[in-house]
Design a protein around this motif. Sequence first.
Motif, PDB file in Angstrom:
ATOM      1  N   ALA A   1       0.628  -1.296   0.413  1.00 55.33           N
ATOM      2  CA  ALA A   1      -0.363  -0.068   0.178  1.00 55.33           C
ATOM      3  C   ALA A   1       1.180   1.349   0.024  1.00 55.33           C
ATOM      4  N   ALA A   2       2.072   1.650   0.567  1.00 50.92           N
ATOM      5  CA  ALA A   2       2.699   2.478   0.561  1.00 50.92           C
ATOM      6  C   ALA A   2       3.600   2.642  -0.833  1.00 50.92           C
ATOM      7  N   ARG A   3       3.778   1.776  -1.789  1.00 50.78           N
ATOM      8  CA  ARG A   3       4.383   1.841  -2.735  1.00 50.78           C
ATOM      9  C   ARG A   3       3.452   2.188  -3.139  1.00 50.78           C
ATOM     10  N   ALA A   4       2.554   1.475  -3.026  1.00 53.24           N
ATOM     11  CA  ALA A   4       1.441   1.894  -4.566  1.00 53.24           C
ATOM     12  C   ALA A   4       1.143   3.803  -4.574  1.00 53.24           C
ATOM     13  N   ALA A   5       1.073   4.217  -3.304  1.00 47.88           N
ATOM     14  CA  ALA A   5       0.670   5.688  -2.932  1.00 47.88           C
ATOM     15  C   ALA A   5       1.701   6.575  -3.347  1.00 47.88           C
ATOM     16  N   LEU A   6       3.233   5.826  -3.587  1.00 48.61           N
ATOM     17  CA  LEU A   6       3.783   6.911  -4.090  1.00 48.61           C
ATOM     18  C   LEU A   6       3.957   6.403  -5.637  1.00 48.61           C
ATOM     19  N   VAL A   7       3.405   6.132  -6.660  1.00 48.95           N
ATOM     20  CA  VAL A   7       2.834   6.218  -7.709  1.00 48.95           C
ATOM     21  C   VAL A   7       1.839   7.357  -8.409  1.00 48.95           C
ATOM     22  N   THR A   8       2.683   7.989  -8.837  1.00 46.68           N
ATOM     23  CA  THR A   8       1.244   9.587  -9.348  1.00 46.68           C
ATOM     24  C   THR A   8       1.317   9.459 -11.192  1.00 46.68           C
ATOM     25  N   TYR A   9       0.187  10.023 -11.541  1.00 45.64           N
ATOM     26  CA  TYR A   9       0.094   9.921 -12.867  1.00 45.64           C
ATOM     27  C   TYR A   9       1.210  10.415 -14.188  1.00 45.64           C
ATOM     28  N   ARG A  10       2.439  11.344 -13.220  1.00 49.48           N
ATOM     29  CA  ARG A  10       3.184  11.605 -13.831  1.00 49.48           C
ATOM     30  C   ARG A  10       4.370  10.174 -14.461  1.00 49.48           C
ATOM     31  N   ASP A  11       4.565   9.195 -13.106  1.00 50.49           N
ATOM     32  CA  ASP A  11       4.953   8.225 -13.459  1.00 50.49           C
ATOM     33  C   ASP A  11       4.354   6.899 -15.125  1.00 50.49           C
ATOM     34  N   LEU A  12       2.757   6.760 -15.048  1.00 51.96           N
ATOM     35  CA  LEU A  12       2.071   6.312 -15.511  1.00 51.96           C
ATOM     36  C   LEU A  12       2.680   7.258 -17.368  1.00 51.96           C
ATOM     37  N   ARG A  13       3.124   8.086 -17.168  1.00 54.91           N
ATOM     38  CA  ARG A  13       2.566   8.290 -19.095  1.00 54.91           C
ATOM     39  C   ARG A  13       3.868   7.460 -20.090  1.00 54.91           C
ATOM     40  N   HIS A  14       3.384   8.133 -20.876  1.00 63.56           N
ATOM     41  CA  HIS A  14       4.134   7.257 -22.238  1.00 63.56           C
ATOM     42  C   HIS A  14       5.412   7.958 -22.452  1.00 63.56           C
ATOM     43  N   ASP A  15       6.518   6.637 -22.752  1.00 68.64           N
ATOM     44  CA  ASP A  15       7.979   7.553 -23.068  1.00 68.64           C
ATOM     45  C   ASP A  15       7.824   7.754 -24.812  1.00 68.64           C
ATOM     46  N   GLU A  16       8.402   8.273 -25.102  1.00 69.38           N
ATOM     47  CA  GLU A  16       8.406   9.137 -26.448  1.00 69.38           C
ATOM     48  C   GLU A  16       9.156   7.993 -27.613  1.00 69.38           C
ATOM     49  N   ALA A  17       8.024   8.563 -28.463  1.00 70.57           N
ATOM     50  CA  ALA A  17       8.565   7.101 -29.192  1.00 70.57           C
ATOM     51  C   ALA A  17      10.170   7.055 -29.920  1.00 70.57           C
ATOM     52  N   PRO A  18      10.727   5.928 -30.104  1.00 65.91           N
ATOM     53  CA  PRO A  18      11.952   5.968 -30.463  1.00 65.91           C
ATOM     54  C   PRO A  18      12.193   6.695 -32.693  1.00 65.91           C
ATOM     55  N   ARG A  19      13.089   7.576 -32.106  1.00 62.35           N
ATOM     56  CA  ARG A  19      13.440   7.714 -33.596  1.00 62.35           C
ATOM     57  C   ARG A  19      14.482   7.153 -34.345  1.00 62.35           C
ATOM     58  N   GLY A  20      14.458   6.470 -35.460  1.00 66.18           N
ATOM     59  CA  GLY A  20      15.556   5.940 -36.241  1.00 66.18           C
ATOM     60  C   GLY A  20      16.622   4.330 -35.350  1.00 66.18           C
ATOM     61  N   ARG A  21      16.839   3.962 -36.426  1.00 66.94           N
ATOM     62  CA  ARG A  21      18.168   3.144 -35.580  1.00 66.94           C
ATOM     63  C   ARG A  21      19.150   3.891 -34.214  1.00 66.94           C
ATOM     64  N   ARG A  22      19.067   2.943 -34.045  1.00 66.62           N
ATOM     65  CA  ARG A  22      20.699   3.444 -32.670  1.00 66.62           C
ATOM     66  C   ARG A  22      21.814   2.521 -33.410  1.00 66.62           C
ATOM     67  N   TRP A  23      23.071   3.166 -33.176  1.00 67.13           N
ATOM     68  CA  TRP A  23      23.773   2.304 -32.921  1.00 67.13           C
ATOM     69  C   TRP A  23      24.449   1.923 -31.677  1.00 67.13           C
ATOM     70  N   GLY A  24      23.603   0.617 -30.911  1.00 69.12           N
ATOM     71  CA  GLY A  24      24.137   0.306 -29.485  1.00 69.12           C
ATOM     72  C   GLY A  24      25.391  -0.564 -29.432  1.00 69.12           C
ATOM     73  N   THR A  25      25.599  -0.920 -28.526  1.00 61.34           N
ATOM     74  CA  THR A  25      26.998  -1.870 -28.219  1.00 61.34           C
ATOM     75  C   THR A  25      26.530  -3.094 -28.625  1.00 61.34           C
ATOM     76  N   ARG A  26      25.657  -3.535 -28.715  1.00 55.64           N
ATOM     77  CA  ARG A  26      25.611  -5.169 -29.461  1.00 55.64           C
ATOM     78  C   ARG A  26      25.779  -4.856 -30.397  1.00 55.64           C
ATOM     79  N   ARG A  27      24.811  -3.620 -31.433  1.00 49.90           N
ATOM     80  CA  ARG A  27      25.350  -3.704 -33.277  1.00 49.90           C
ATOM     81  C   ARG A  27      26.840  -3.552 -33.733  1.00 49.90           C
ATOM     82  N   VAL A  28      27.027  -2.709 -32.649  1.00 48.51           N
ATOM     83  CA  VAL A  28      28.879  -2.369 -32.927  1.00 48.51           C
ATOM     84  C   VAL A  28      30.161  -4.095 -32.703  1.00 48.51           C
ATOM     85  N   ARG A  29      29.251  -4.239 -31.719  1.00 43.46           N
ATOM     86  CA  ARG A  29      29.518  -5.447 -31.514  1.00 43.46           C
ATOM     87  C   ARG A  29      29.623  -6.440 -32.562  1.00 43.46           C
ATOM     88  N   GLY A  30      28.216  -6.904 -33.344  1.00 44.02           N
ATOM     89  CA  GLY A  30      27.964  -7.456 -33.393  1.00 44.02           C
ATOM     90  C   GLY A  30      29.184  -7.265 -35.730  1.00 44.02           C
TER      91      GLY A  30
END
Length: 128
Positions: free
Chosen positions: A24-53
């Motif tokens: 109940a204490a943990r649930a009281a800490l969550v607000t509507y700002r915590d539940l908003r959507h993240d930004e959509a990804p823009r294009g492909r990023r060169w991550g370490t996995r892709r560089v390593r491959g």
Amino acid sequence: MRPLTPHDEDHRSPTEDRLRAAFAARAALVTYRDLRHDEAPRGRRWGTRRVRGVVFAGLGAAAAVAAAYLLVLTPAGPVTPAPVPPARPPGVGVPTTSPPPRPAAPSTASTPSVADSGDPSPGPLGRP
């Protein structure tokens, strides 16, 4: 085991009470700002996995080229054996002659057979 009755639900253990309070204490800490959507990804990023491959693919290609060079293109490679020297040194300026022809063997039709002569000795092929 005895069957569960509605009166048994009222008897909670101290551990269960502590867990309910923590949730109940943990649930009281969550607000509507915590539940908003993240930004959509823009294009492909060169991550370490892709560089390593890409790096591993490049290393594999370089190893394949090096192996092909060592096995096929080097003069002393196993695909191109060393030239074998001749069995005897060639005689420069010495004419080679062919062996003289041998006379033909007499035909068996002109020789008398064993049955005609009565001779038990073997014939030219080792047969009597």
